[in-house]
Structures are given as structure tokens and as C-alpha cells.
Design an enzyme around this catalytic site. Sequence first.
Site, PDB file in Angstrom:
ATOM      1  N   HIS A  97       0.847  -1.192   0.000  1.00  0.00           N
ATOM      2  CA  HIS A  97       0.000   0.000   0.000  1.00  0.00           C
ATOM      3  C   HIS A  97       0.881   1.240   0.000  1.00  0.00           C
ATOM      4  CE1 HIS A  97      -2.060   3.266   2.447  1.00  0.00           C
ATOM      5  NE2 HIS A  97      -2.810   3.181   1.360  1.00  0.00           N
ATOM      6  N   SER A  98       0.612   2.187  -0.895  1.00  0.00           N
ATOM      7  CA  SER A  98       1.271   3.483  -0.925  1.00  0.00           C
ATOM      8  C   SER A  98       2.780   3.298  -1.009  1.00  0.00           C
ATOM      9  CB  SER A  98       0.846   4.297   0.300  1.00  0.00           C
ATOM     10  OG  SER A  98       1.139   5.666   0.137  1.00  0.00           O
ATOM     11  N   LEU A  99       3.561   3.787  -0.028  1.00  0.00           N
ATOM     12  CA  LEU A  99       5.011   3.579  -0.063  1.00  0.00           C
ATOM     13  C   LEU A  99       5.333   2.094  -0.206  1.00  0.00           C
ATOM     14  CD1 LEU A  99       8.022   4.315   0.356  1.00  0.00           C
ATOM     15  CD2 LEU A  99       7.596   4.150   2.825  1.00  0.00           C
TER      16      LEU A  99
END
Length: 280
Positions: A97-99
Amino acid sequence: MREILLDTPRGRLAALRHGPAGAPPVLALHGWLDNAASFLPLLPHLPDIDLVALDLPGHGHSYHRPPGAEYGLIDYLLDIDAAFDALGWARGRLLGHSLGGALATLYAAAAPERVERLALIEALGPLAGTPGGALSRLREALLQRRGPVGRSLRVFPDPAAAVRARMQANGLSEPAARLLVERGIAPVEGGFVWRSDPRLRLTSALRADEGTVREWLAGVECPVRLIAAAQSPPYFGAELRQARLACLRDGSAVVLPGGHHLHMETPAPVARELAAFLAG
């Protein structure tokens, strides 16, 4: 769900593990300033995988980098490599998720022999540098590192105050913020502070340009499944998503209602899009 510790040559990594032995192995990587608890809401909906949700270095209960070290992309890739080794996995699947999604994408490109499938939530490769911004970024990064970092951490009188701060910062619901805060704070005299390394907030000196990011994406050899939020942040808009998706050999995407942490706020529809893909 059980707590595990992975001793690696780089440092001790903490993680949460859930699922039957012998099920497809999945390493889950959370977003910036989040922690392994980010994936707790998904667990009831993903019963057929052996999920290890990692606290990335500098986050949660995992080790912090030594003085003078950086939280660069290549350093994170070495940590993922070390986690695979510590788990005894020659090959596995990644959920990010994300980073964590950006790191998972890069690892799949750098080590295709170890990644069977790549599931992403609100990320497809890292943030690229903006034209004309390289010089100011470099100067800001140096300036930040000349002074003390994290000498005066904010102290919260109680966990509830930290939950309110996290809700305000990310627009999270109280239950989602509480999950992250419970794993993300440590007691000190007078209250609680964030466990995360203050150096995580430093500006990175260099970012790859968009052309380089797309070259990395073209090197991902495994199937990719992307979940995007209808209310994605500006840096991950529909036009960029589609352009990057077109670089993949085998990629598919779906847009679901919700915001950047939709896997925490509305886990059931997210899991429906990921369960069969991850179980394979």
C-alpha cells in the site's frame, strides 16, 4: 494473527503473521508512517494465504537505521530481500500500500526471480521527480541534515490524543486510526510518542524521473493487480495510473469507492478484488 520477529543481518524486523501453513506466501508492505496494523482489517477476508505484514524499518516495532544512514529506496529493497531470506521463502507474493506498493513494485522489477505476483493498493512505482524541482529538493535535503533531527518529539498525554492527531492528518476514521496508533506509539515520561524514526520525514535528495520509473515498470515480469481509490491523492491520478499500467507486461486495475486508506476503511470490496489473485 501472531507477532513474529525476523532477525536479519540488517537488523530485527517485526511483523504480524496470519494464515495456514503451506498456503501461498504473501509479504505485505505498509505505507509511509503506517505500520503492519494497516493490513489487519483485510485479514478476515483473505483466509487462503500465509500473510506476513511487515513493519518496515523505522516504523512500528522494527529497527531504526543507525546514525548517518538513510531511508533510501535501495535500502528498503535490501530489507525486503532480507525478510524473504529470514522467512525461508525462495519465492513469494507481494502486497503493498502506498510507499509499500512503490517498494513492492521496485522489488518485483529488481528481483523477478523471487516475486510470483504483485498486488498493489494506491501505488504503482515510486513518486517521480517534478521537472524543475531537482535543485530545490537537493538544497532542502542538505539543509535538513545539517541540524539535529527529531530532538523534540511531540508527547501525547494519552493514546486518544494520538488517535485524534492521526485522524486529522489522514482523514481516517477512528477505528482505522486507532489500529495504527496502538502499534505506532511508545510510552515515555509524561505520555506517548510516535515509534517511527523522525528521519523518515526528511526530504529525499534525489528522485528518479518519470521515464526511469516507467523503465522499471517494464521490467516487472509477474502479473500485477492494482486497486486504486476513486478519491486518490493528486500524485496518483487516473492519467498517471493508466500511463504506468500500460508499461506492464501483465497488469490489471480496478477503481473502488473510497480514499487513500480504502483497504482499512472498506476492506471487504478490496479483498474481493485481491483474494483470488493472491491465492492464485
